[in-house]
Design a protein around this motif. Structure first.
Motif, PDB file in Angstrom:
ATOM      1  N   PRO A   1       6.784  23.769  16.364  1.00 28.88           N
ATOM      2  CA  PRO A   1       5.699  22.817  16.121  1.00 28.88           C
ATOM      3  C   PRO A   1       5.667  22.336  14.675  1.00 28.88           C
ATOM      4  CG  PRO A   1       4.833  25.043  16.180  1.00 28.88           C
ATOM      5  CD  PRO A   1       6.276  25.151  16.548  1.00 28.88           C
ATOM      6  N   ARG A   2       5.145  21.136  14.477  1.00 25.42           N
ATOM      7  CA  ARG A   2       5.016  20.525  13.152  1.00 25.42           C
ATOM      8  C   ARG A   2       3.667  19.837  13.069  1.00 25.42           C
ATOM      9  NH1 ARG A   2       5.920  14.968  11.868  1.00 25.42           N
ATOM     10  NH2 ARG A   2       6.186  14.582   9.628  1.00 25.42           N
ATOM     11  N   ILE A   3       3.036  19.893  11.899  1.00 27.28           N
ATOM     12  CA  ILE A   3       1.817  19.140  11.612  1.00 27.28           C
ATOM     13  C   ILE A   3       2.116  18.228  10.432  1.00 27.28           C
ATOM     14  CG2 ILE A   3      -0.571  19.245  10.808  1.00 27.28           C
ATOM     15  CD1 ILE A   3      -0.804  21.941  12.245  1.00 27.28           C
ATOM     16  N   SER A   4       1.788  16.950  10.567  1.00 32.12           N
ATOM     17  CA  SER A   4       1.893  16.020   9.449  1.00 32.12           C
ATOM     18  C   SER A   4       0.498  15.620   8.998  1.00 32.12           C
ATOM     19  CB  SER A   4       2.713  14.783   9.818  1.00 32.12           C
ATOM     20  OG  SER A   4       2.007  13.963  10.734  1.00 32.12           O
ATOM     21  N   ILE A   5       0.331  15.530   7.685  1.00 35.49           N
ATOM     22  CA  ILE A   5      -0.933  15.094   7.075  1.00 35.49           C
ATOM     23  C   ILE A   5      -0.647  13.779   6.364  1.00 35.49           C
ATOM     24  CG2 ILE A   5      -2.796  15.650   5.475  1.00 35.49           C
ATOM     25  CD1 ILE A   5      -0.563  18.486   6.419  1.00 35.49           C
ATOM     26  N   GLN A   6      -1.269  12.695   6.828  1.00 42.01           N
ATOM     27  CA  GLN A   6      -1.022  11.376   6.259  1.00 42.01           C
ATOM     28  C   GLN A   6      -2.205  10.949   5.383  1.00 42.01           C
ATOM     29  OE1 GLN A   6      -1.351  10.496  10.198  1.00 42.01           O
ATOM     30  NE2 GLN A   6       0.079  12.205  10.306  1.00 42.01           N
ATOM     31  N   PHE A   7      -1.972  10.873   4.105  1.00 40.36           N
ATOM     32  CA  PHE A   7      -2.998  10.422   3.159  1.00 40.36           C
ATOM     33  C   PHE A   7      -2.885   8.913   3.004  1.00 40.36           C
ATOM     34  CE2 PHE A   7      -1.951  14.785   1.757  1.00 40.36           C
ATOM     35  CZ  PHE A   7      -3.212  15.361   1.843  1.00 40.36           C
ATOM     36  N   ARG A   8      -4.034   8.229   3.165  1.00 36.73           N
ATOM     37  CA  ARG A   8      -4.038   6.758   3.074  1.00 36.73           C
ATOM     38  C   ARG A   8      -5.213   6.298   2.222  1.00 36.73           C
ATOM     39  NH1 ARG A   8      -3.085   7.797   8.604  1.00 36.73           N
ATOM     40  NH2 ARG A   8      -1.096   6.981   9.393  1.00 36.73           N
ATOM     41  N   PRO A   9      -5.071   5.117   1.572  1.00 36.98           N
ATOM     42  CA  PRO A   9      -6.228   4.504   0.914  1.00 36.98           C
ATOM     43  C   PRO A   9      -7.216   3.983   1.941  1.00 36.98           C
ATOM     44  CG  PRO A   9      -4.134   3.639   0.067  1.00 36.98           C
ATOM     45  CD  PRO A   9      -3.824   4.386   1.320  1.00 36.98           C
ATOM     46  N   ALA A  10      -8.407   3.666   1.496  1.00 32.79           N
ATOM     47  CA  ALA A  10      -9.431   3.120   2.396  1.00 32.79           C
ATOM     48  C   ALA A  10      -8.934   1.802   2.991  1.00 32.79           C
ATOM     49  CB  ALA A  10     -10.726   2.883   1.627  1.00 32.79           C
ATOM     50  N   GLY A  11      -9.242   1.591   4.265  1.00 31.78           N
ATOM     51  CA  GLY A  11      -8.897   0.333   4.912  1.00 31.78           C
ATOM     52  C   GLY A  11      -7.480   0.230   5.383  1.00 31.78           C
ATOM     53  N   VAL A  12      -6.727   1.336   5.376  1.00 33.00           N
ATOM     54  CA  VAL A  12      -5.335   1.324   5.844  1.00 33.00           C
ATOM     55  C   VAL A  12      -5.239   2.290   7.017  1.00 33.00           C
ATOM     56  CG1 VAL A  12      -2.933   1.816   5.253  1.00 33.00           C
ATOM     57  CG2 VAL A  12      -4.453   0.799   3.547  1.00 33.00           C
ATOM     58  N   ARG A  13      -4.754   1.800   8.164  1.00 32.32           N
ATOM     59  CA  ARG A  13      -4.571   2.649   9.353  1.00 32.32           C
ATOM     60  C   ARG A  13      -3.273   2.254  10.058  1.00 32.32           C
ATOM     61  NH1 ARG A  13      -8.866   5.502  11.603  1.00 32.32           N
ATOM     62  NH2 ARG A  13      -7.254   6.315  12.973  1.00 32.32           N
TER      63      ARG A  13
ATOM     64  N   THR B   1       0.836  -1.190   0.000  1.00 28.34           N
ATOM     65  CA  THR B   1       0.000   0.000   0.000  1.00 28.34           C
ATOM     66  C   THR B   1       0.871   1.240   0.000  1.00 28.34           C
ATOM     67  OG1 THR B   1      -1.886   1.059   1.095  1.00 28.34           O
ATOM     68  CG2 THR B   1      -0.165   0.176   2.512  1.00 28.34           C
ATOM     69  N   HIS B   2       0.248   2.389  -0.257  1.00 25.29           N
ATOM     70  CA  HIS B   2       0.930   3.671  -0.208  1.00 25.29           C
ATOM     71  C   HIS B   2       0.445   4.459   1.003  1.00 25.29           C
ATOM     72  CE1 HIS B   2       0.981   2.598  -4.529  1.00 25.29           C
ATOM     73  NE2 HIS B   2       2.135   3.246  -4.564  1.00 25.29           N
ATOM     74  N   VAL B   3       1.367   5.130   1.668  1.00 24.65           N
ATOM     75  CA  VAL B   3       1.041   6.114   2.699  1.00 24.65           C
ATOM     76  C   VAL B   3       1.857   7.360   2.384  1.00 24.65           C
ATOM     77  CG1 VAL B   3       1.097   6.705   5.144  1.00 24.65           C
ATOM     78  CG2 VAL B   3       0.524   4.368   4.443  1.00 24.65           C
ATOM     79  N   ALA B   4       1.172   8.473   2.138  1.00 23.42           N
ATOM     80  CA  ALA B   4       1.838   9.724   1.768  1.00 23.42           C
ATOM     81  C   ALA B   4       1.768  10.697   2.939  1.00 23.42           C
ATOM     82  CB  ALA B   4       1.183  10.328   0.535  1.00 23.42           C
ATOM     83  N   ILE B   5       2.900  11.284   3.311  1.00 22.62           N
ATOM     84  CA  ILE B   5       2.973  12.199   4.442  1.00 22.62           C
ATOM     85  C   ILE B   5       3.425  13.567   3.944  1.00 22.62           C
ATOM     86  CG2 ILE B   5       3.998  12.685   6.679  1.00 22.62           C
ATOM     87  CD1 ILE B   5       4.501   9.679   6.980  1.00 22.62           C
ATOM     88  N   LEU B   6       2.570  14.561   4.133  1.00 17.82           N
ATOM     89  CA  LEU B   6       2.895  15.956   3.841  1.00 17.82           C
ATOM     90  C   LEU B   6       3.111  16.666   5.160  1.00 17.82           C
ATOM     91  CD1 LEU B   6       3.075  18.435   1.931  1.00 17.82           C
ATOM     92  CD2 LEU B   6       0.578  18.612   2.119  1.00 17.82           C
ATOM     93  N   SER B   7       4.248  17.355   5.299  1.00 16.21           N
ATOM     94  CA  SER B   7       4.604  17.989   6.564  1.00 16.21           C
ATOM     95  C   SER B   7       4.636  19.503   6.415  1.00 16.21           C
ATOM     96  CB  SER B   7       5.983  17.513   7.037  1.00 16.21           C
ATOM     97  OG  SER B   7       5.984  16.116   7.269  1.00 16.21           O
TER      98      SER B   7
END
Length: 203
Positions: A191-203, A133-139
């Motif tokens: 401080p930092r904020i991360s945004i993790q984009f995931r496909p459905a069913g991936v946690r 699977t893919h997990v994309a992290i934008l910081s």
């Protein structure tokens, strides 16, 4: 007292925008796992940080650990649609098209200072336990190192500072075979904020 965000000297843009993904660089971790890196993918990252830090309804969570209950050392939020800023919808669409996979969720983590962290883990709940699977992290915000190591332990073998609009995408069997973390630090960090984009069913 948490440090305020120190604005990037290289990003004076107010309206956040994402660049084309053509400049992304792939780093193999093994024959079957990889990460993609694109520093500064998002311009206007400081503006987005301010918007998210002030407008998102952040929550604190507790988890049972061994014989007690501990507070998760970061603030959390979770979205499907709508996302909390239009640029995140644009980013999610661009990533879905580039990787030919549908990213459907956005999990947000707010690291307020060096005491906030995330322990070694892989996104192995749901499909991530069995499928590539893919997990994309934008910081956005201050830079913090994301570390990776093989799941069977050992020293970190990959270290990538993430902040100010940087993008990191994990793919192949990275979630099953590798762990990643954001360690605590005693150094003064903003401080930092991360945004993790995931496909459905991936946690």
């Amino acid at each position: 007292m948490p440090l305020p965000l120190q604005a990037s000297l290289f990003d004076g843009q107010d309206d956040p925008e994402v660049a084309p993904l053509t400049g992304i660089r792939r780093v193999p971790l093994s024959a079957t796992a990889w990460i993609d890196l694109l520093p500064g993918w998002l311009s206007g990252a400081d503006s987005l940080f301010t918007h998210l830090s002030e407008s998102v309804q952040w929550r604190s969570e507790t988890r049972r650990m061994y014989d007690g209950v501990v507070t998760v050392p970061r603030l959390l939020a979770f979205f499907t649609t709508p996302l909390p800023h239009p640029i995140l919808t644009t980013a999610r669409t661009a990533l879905s098209e580039h990787y030919d996979t549908e990213f459907t969720t956005a999990g947000l983590c707010y690291y307020r200072d060096g005491r906030d962290s995330v322990a070694w883990h892989g996104d192995r709940l749901g499909r991530g336990a069995t499928d590539d699977t893919h997990v994309a992290i934008l910081s956005v915000g201050a830079s913090r190192p994301l570390l990776l190591r093989p799941r069977d332990g050992g020293s970190p073998t990959s270290r990538h500072p993430q902040g100010h609009g940087d993008l990191l995408v994990m793919g192949g069997d990275c979630q099953r075979a590798w762990d990643h973390s954001i360690p605590k630090t005693t150094k003064p960090v903003g401080p930092r904020i991360s945004i993790q984009f995931r496909p459905a069913g991936v946690r």
